[in-house]
Design a protein around this motif. Structure first.
Motif, short mmCIF file in Angstrom:
data_model
loop_
_atom_site.label_atom_id
_atom_site.label_comp_id
_atom_site.label_asym_id
_atom_site.label_seq_id
_atom_site.Cartn_x
_atom_site.Cartn_y
_atom_site.Cartn_z
N TYR A 548 0.85 -1.19 0.00
CA TYR A 548 0.00 0.00 0.00
C TYR A 548 0.89 1.25 0.00
O TYR A 548 1.88 1.32 0.75
CB TYR A 548 -0.89 0.07 1.24
CG TYR A 548 -1.70 -1.17 1.52
CD1 TYR A 548 -3.01 -1.30 1.08
CD2 TYR A 548 -1.15 -2.22 2.25
CE1 TYR A 548 -3.75 -2.43 1.35
CE2 TYR A 548 -1.88 -3.36 2.52
CZ TYR A 548 -3.17 -3.47 2.06
OH TYR A 548 -3.90 -4.60 2.33
N PHE A 549 0.52 2.24 -0.81
CA PHE A 549 1.15 3.54 -0.79
C PHE A 549 0.06 4.61 -0.78
O PHE A 549 -0.95 4.48 -1.49
CB PHE A 549 2.05 3.75 -2.01
CG PHE A 549 3.29 2.92 -2.02
CD1 PHE A 549 4.42 3.33 -1.33
CD2 PHE A 549 3.32 1.73 -2.72
CE1 PHE A 549 5.57 2.55 -1.33
CE2 PHE A 549 4.46 0.94 -2.74
CZ PHE A 549 5.60 1.36 -2.04
N SER A 550 0.28 5.66 0.01
CA SER A 550 -0.66 6.79 0.05
C SER A 550 0.15 8.07 0.13
O SER A 550 1.09 8.17 0.93
CB SER A 550 -1.59 6.67 1.25
OG SER A 550 -2.45 7.78 1.34
N TYR A 551 -0.21 9.05 -0.70
CA TYR A 551 0.52 10.32 -0.72
C TYR A 551 -0.47 11.48 -0.65
O TYR A 551 -1.45 11.52 -1.41
CB TYR A 551 1.37 10.45 -1.99
CG TYR A 551 2.20 11.71 -2.03
CD1 TYR A 551 3.37 11.81 -1.29
CD2 TYR A 551 1.79 12.80 -2.79
CE1 TYR A 551 4.13 12.97 -1.30
CE2 TYR A 551 2.54 13.96 -2.82
CZ TYR A 551 3.72 14.05 -2.08
OH TYR A 551 4.45 15.20 -2.09
N LYS A 552 -0.20 12.42 0.28
CA LYS A 552 -1.03 13.61 0.44
C LYS A 552 -0.31 14.78 -0.21
O LYS A 552 0.82 15.11 0.17
CB LYS A 552 -1.29 13.88 1.92
CG LYS A 552 -2.02 12.75 2.63
CD LYS A 552 -2.18 13.02 4.12
CE LYS A 552 -2.90 11.86 4.81
NZ LYS A 552 -3.03 12.06 6.27
N PHE A 553 -0.96 15.43 -1.16
CA PHE A 553 -0.33 16.50 -1.91
C PHE A 553 -0.23 17.80 -1.12
O PHE A 553 0.52 18.69 -1.50
CB PHE A 553 -1.10 16.74 -3.21
CG PHE A 553 -0.93 15.64 -4.22
CD1 PHE A 553 0.14 15.64 -5.09
CD2 PHE A 553 -1.83 14.59 -4.28
CE1 PHE A 553 0.30 14.61 -6.02
CE2 PHE A 553 -1.68 13.56 -5.19
CZ PHE A 553 -0.61 13.58 -6.06
N ASP A 554 -1.00 17.93 -0.03
CA ASP A 554 -0.97 19.14 0.76
C ASP A 554 -1.24 18.79 2.22
O ASP A 554 -1.72 17.71 2.53
CB ASP A 554 -2.01 20.15 0.25
CG ASP A 554 -3.40 19.55 0.14
OD1 ASP A 554 -4.08 19.48 1.18
OD2 ASP A 554 -3.78 19.12 -0.97
N THR A 555 -0.91 19.71 3.12
CA THR A 555 -1.05 19.45 4.56
C THR A 555 -2.50 19.34 4.98
O THR A 555 -2.80 18.76 6.03
CB THR A 555 -0.36 20.56 5.37
OG1 THR A 555 -0.93 21.83 4.99
CG2 THR A 555 1.14 20.58 5.10
N TYR A 565 -1.73 -3.26 -3.87
CA TYR A 565 -1.69 -4.53 -4.60
C TYR A 565 -1.76 -5.67 -3.59
O TYR A 565 -1.22 -5.58 -2.49
CB TYR A 565 -0.40 -4.67 -5.42
CG TYR A 565 -0.14 -6.12 -5.84
CD1 TYR A 565 -0.82 -6.68 -6.92
CD2 TYR A 565 0.74 -6.92 -5.11
CE1 TYR A 565 -0.62 -8.01 -7.27
CE2 TYR A 565 0.95 -8.25 -5.47
CZ TYR A 565 0.26 -8.80 -6.54
OH TYR A 565 0.44 -10.11 -6.88
N GLY A 566 -2.44 -6.77 -3.98
CA GLY A 566 -2.49 -7.93 -3.11
C GLY A 566 -2.83 -9.19 -3.88
O GLY A 566 -3.45 -9.14 -4.97
N ARG A 567 -2.41 -10.32 -3.34
CA ARG A 567 -2.74 -11.62 -3.90
C ARG A 567 -3.54 -12.39 -2.85
O ARG A 567 -3.21 -12.35 -1.66
CB ARG A 567 -1.48 -12.41 -4.25
CG ARG A 567 -1.73 -13.79 -4.88
CD ARG A 567 -0.40 -14.43 -5.29
NE ARG A 567 -0.59 -15.65 -6.05
CZ ARG A 567 -0.39 -16.89 -5.57
NH1 ARG A 567 0.03 -17.06 -4.32
NH2 ARG A 567 -0.59 -17.94 -6.34
#
Length: 815
Positions: A548-555, A565-567
């Motif tokens: 899992y990846f999560s990115y916040k573009f602003d505060t 992704y998962g199996r």
């Protein structure tokens, strides 16, 4: 292989422990009255900006301290209320990587003036909260489901579809595993539907939807996991609630629930008991056309069936925890369900010639009487080494399922001119017993720089014993039917281990896990005087990664991007492996398949969330050997059995939005467009089907005046082609109104399926020299009146250990 993995896991644990642990994001403080005395058991609520959604809650301890931990970066504020004091609310608190822990300055509560009523502090819970690895649905914000059952509440969750038989799909995919309080139900099909009908939606706090669960969950369930969290009060003393509802359509149903909670300094206990009784019906039409070698009509079969059912069912979920120290808790929980039913099927089957003139008629009455008793016991242990999340847990589970069914099929055959020419009786006794044993342990360790390590081990053992004894009676002479009589014994052992790492780094969050599972199965069909014994043994190892990846573009978290992704694996239901022939009537049989293989699934999804209000997601999944119902017609007899479909792919684009145009109006909408493709070798050659479908669900919730609430809910699904089946469009509109008489008492009145549009109909393809279609109607348009009474403080704090070691096995018990 397993021993090597355990050695690696132990080394990882030792390596991780050498690092100094660091505090996660947290907010803490101390609450006193104006005289400087600590305020015990004050309600502390954390809200997230910009929409003031409730994130977490707790209580102050005996010296007035509180801590809200396990938080992520963002903008928050805290509100505090206590009986006899004015509400308090602080200013903005910002948590970031540079400032992960904040302590609120000393809080002083002032007393309410004498004679004034307390001011009620309220905050609207968002219906849906999106997290990196799951979607959380707050059932209290789902007014249309509050007076119904857990099964109805599931149907109102974004992306969840429930058909008339209780089969559950998540974003169009079958193979969904259902948990309750992080404990597996170990049920599926009719048994699962009956259990969820005994569980009132008013007893549910949250429903978690996980299309790609993390590594600490069992890998079972290609469709993902649905986790139902039951309400449990954390207030000292005794409190609870009573809910009663009446549902009236053509037939009548009752659903009642009692919830009790007790807590003191060291002991907490809870009880949730539900009971339902009532009648229902299914009006089913089946039509088949038999073809010659040139695919021209040769004859016809029309069947009209009316199923009347009476069900009595009860469920209980009870438990107790004891605090050995301020860091260690031991507990026990018990889950039970008892049900009995009576089903009478009046069935008329008409065989017609090419000119649709009667050739013969079979008039049948098929009776099915049954009862089931299920019991699960869990012993659990938890030690929290500190407040940052460093902990270890252990669970031991035992579950037993007993089902007994008595069947009687009365058949009378008539010629074209109405003369009786045959009469027979088929009777059957079907006892079934399943025993499940499971042990598991989980360890979590926060590390430096906002890293967190977790790992765990699990072993489970399942033993099933299914018997079927059928007898034919013709001309008052009874003899065994060895073609349908048999005994099947199945044993299964699963050993698993996992590791998981997660990290919060300012705007970037990430998590990666790897789960290993070893499976050994053994099946033995004992046979009878006409059928020989047969047996099989299988052993296979599998790895299941998750990322899992999560990115916040602003505060302010106005824009968040996520990818995962998962199996996963979908093991066959225990009953589907049973090779018995189970008749529905003289022309329709359900058949088990001991040669079923597990199916494996890959999922990847990309999502964008705007202001925690609108989430758009694009997902792709592919499944090999998907377990699906298949239909084969042989000599005019219809056989339904589970089979492996070679490959199945899903591509889904979905949008979920929650809006508050005004303080009295809330709008929620979920919509998805999917493409589904199925390809496989089949009974009559190659199966290759597919197409697009559209699903939309939405609700409009209004608060026109104090104490009044109303909601309109509706959904629509276009036609869908899934493997052999073409299911035509279907939709529903429900309406509910709630009046809050007092803080403790409320009444709800609702109408379900106002337009009576919940009619299932479709076609069956890929049949050998035949075509078939069906229409299925039920008592879907009905009215409900529900009464709810609560006593004691109503704020919910669920800090206890809810998970058990038998998570996946329950969901493979099929009714």
């Amino acid at each position: 292989m397993l021993k090597k993995l355990l050695v690696i896991l132990t080394i990882c644990c030792c390596f991780a422990i050498t690092y100094a642990s660091a505090e996660n994001y947290s907010i803490s403080g101390k609450v006193q009255d104006s005289a400087g005395h600590p305020v015990d058991m004050a309600i502390v609520v954390l809200h997230m900006l910009p929409d003031s959604a409730v994130v977490k809650g707790t209580y102050t301890d005996s010296v007035g301290n509180f801590i809200l931990d396990q938080l992520s970066n963002g903008r928050y504020y805290v509100s505090i209320s206590a009986q006899g004091y004015r509400p308090w609310q602080n200013e903005l608190i910002t948590l970031s990587n540079e400032s992960p822990n904040k302590k609120v300055p000393l809080i002083k509560l002032s007393l309410l003036p004498t004679g004034l009523k307390e001011v009620e502090v309220t905050a609207r819970k968002s219906l849906v909260v999106q997290k990196a690895d799951r979607t959380v649905v707050n059932v209290d914000a789902m007014l249309s489901a509050a007076s119904s059952s857990a099964l109805d509440a599931l149907e109102r969750c974004p992306g969840v579809q429930v058909n008339q038989d209780g089969d559950i799909r998540l974003r169009g995919k079958q193979g969904v595993t259902v948990f309750v309080n992080d404990k597996p139900t170990y049920l599926s099909g009719t048994e699962l539907a009956n259990y969820l009908k005994t569980l009132p939606a008013s007893a549910i706090d949250q429903i978690e939807l996980m299309t790609n669960p993390p590594a600490n969950y069992d890998a079972a369930g290609n469709g993902g996991i649905i986790n139902i969290k039951i309400k449990r009060k954390g207030v000292k003393g005794f409190n609870g609630g009573i809910n009663a509802s009446l549902n009236q359509g053509h037939l009548t149903r009752y659903n009642n629930n009692l919830n009790l909670n007790y807590r003191n300094n060291k002991v907490s206990a809870f009880l949730n008991a539900g009971f339902n009784t009532g009648e229902n019906y299914t009006d089913l039409d089946l039509n088949r056309t038999y073809l010659d070698g040139g695919n021209n009509p040769m004859s016809y079969f029309n069947q009209k069936s009316y199923f009347w059912r009476h069900n009595d069912g009860g469920s209980i979920n009870a438990g107790a925890d004891y605090s050995l120290t301020d860091k260690t808790i031991i507990g026990v929980t018990m889950n039970g369900m008892a049900a009995k039913w009576k089903s009478i099927n009046d069935n008329n089957s008409y065989l017609l010639d090419l000119g649709r003139q009667p050739d013969s008629t079979i008039i049948s009455q098929n009776n099915d009487y049954g009862k089931s008793n299920n019991l699960g016991i869990n012993l659990n242990y938890k030690t929290q080494f500190n407040k940052s999340g460093h902990e270890i847990t252990a669970d031991a589970d035992y579950l037993v399922y007993n089902t007994n069914r008595d069947q009687a099929f009365y058949n009378t055959g008539y010629s074209a001119n109405g003369v009786e020419r045959s009469k027979d009786l088929l009777t059957g006794q079907l006892p079934n017993r399943i025993n499940i044993y499971a042990l598991k342990t989980d360890y979590a360790l926060p590390l430096a720089h906002q890293w967190k390590f977790s790992s765990g081990l699990k072993t489970s053992y399942t033993a099933t014993d299914n018997k079927a004894e059928y007898n034919n009676t013709i001309n008052n002479i009874t003899s065994p039917d060895y073609n349908k009589s048999n005994q099947f014994i199945y044993k299964e052992n699963i050993n698993a281990a996992y590791i998981n790492m997660s990290h919060e780094a300012g705007k970037l969050s990430m998590q990666a896990g790897l789960r290993f599972e070893n499976t050994t199965t053994d099946g033995h069909q004992l046979g009878n005087p006409q059928k020989p014994d047969s047996a099989f043994t299988r052993n296979y190892n599998s790895l299941f990664p998750t990322v899992y990846f999560s990115y916040k573009f602003d505060t302010l978290s106005n824009n968040q991007l996520g990818i995962n992704y998962g199996r996963r694996i979908n093991r066959p239901y225990y009953e589907d492996l049973n090779p018995f022939i189970n008749p529905m009537d003289k022309f329709t049989y359900y058949v088990g398949n001991p040669f079923l293989k597990p199916s494996f699934n890959h999922n990847i999804a990309l999502s964008h969330t705007y202001k925690n209000k609108i989430t758009t997601s694009l997902s792709y999944s592919t499944t090999v050997d998907d377990v699906n119902e298949t239909i084969e017609i042989v000599n005019g007899i219809y056989y339904s059995r589970s089979g492996n479909i070679g490959t199945k792919t899903f591509i889904t684009l979905s949008v979920d939005g929650d809006f508050d145009p005004t303080k009295w109006l809330n709008l929620h909408v979920y919509s998805e467009v999917s493409n589904l493709q199925s390809k496989s070798n089949f009974y009559n050659g190659t199966l290759s089907t597919g197409g697009n479908y559209w699903f939309i669900a939405g609700s409009i919730r209004v608060k026109p005046a104090k104490g009044w609430e109303g909601e309109i809910y509706g959904n629509y699904r276009s036609s869908i082609n899934d493997a052999q089946f073409i299911m035509q469009r279907i939709g529903v509109i429900n309406l509910v109104v709630r009046k809050k008489i007092s803080d403790a008492f409320s009444i709800r009145v609702g109408i379900n399926d106002i337009l009576r549009s919940q009619v299932n109909y479709g076609k069956i393809g890929n049949l050998t020299q035949a075509t078939a279609n069906w229409i299925n109607r039920s008592d879907s348009r009905n009215g409900t009146i529900a009464l709810s009474y609560k006593f004691g403080k109503a704020f919910n704090n669920t800090a206890r250990h809810n998970e058990t070691g038998a998570d996946a096995e329950k969901n493979r018990v099929k009714g």
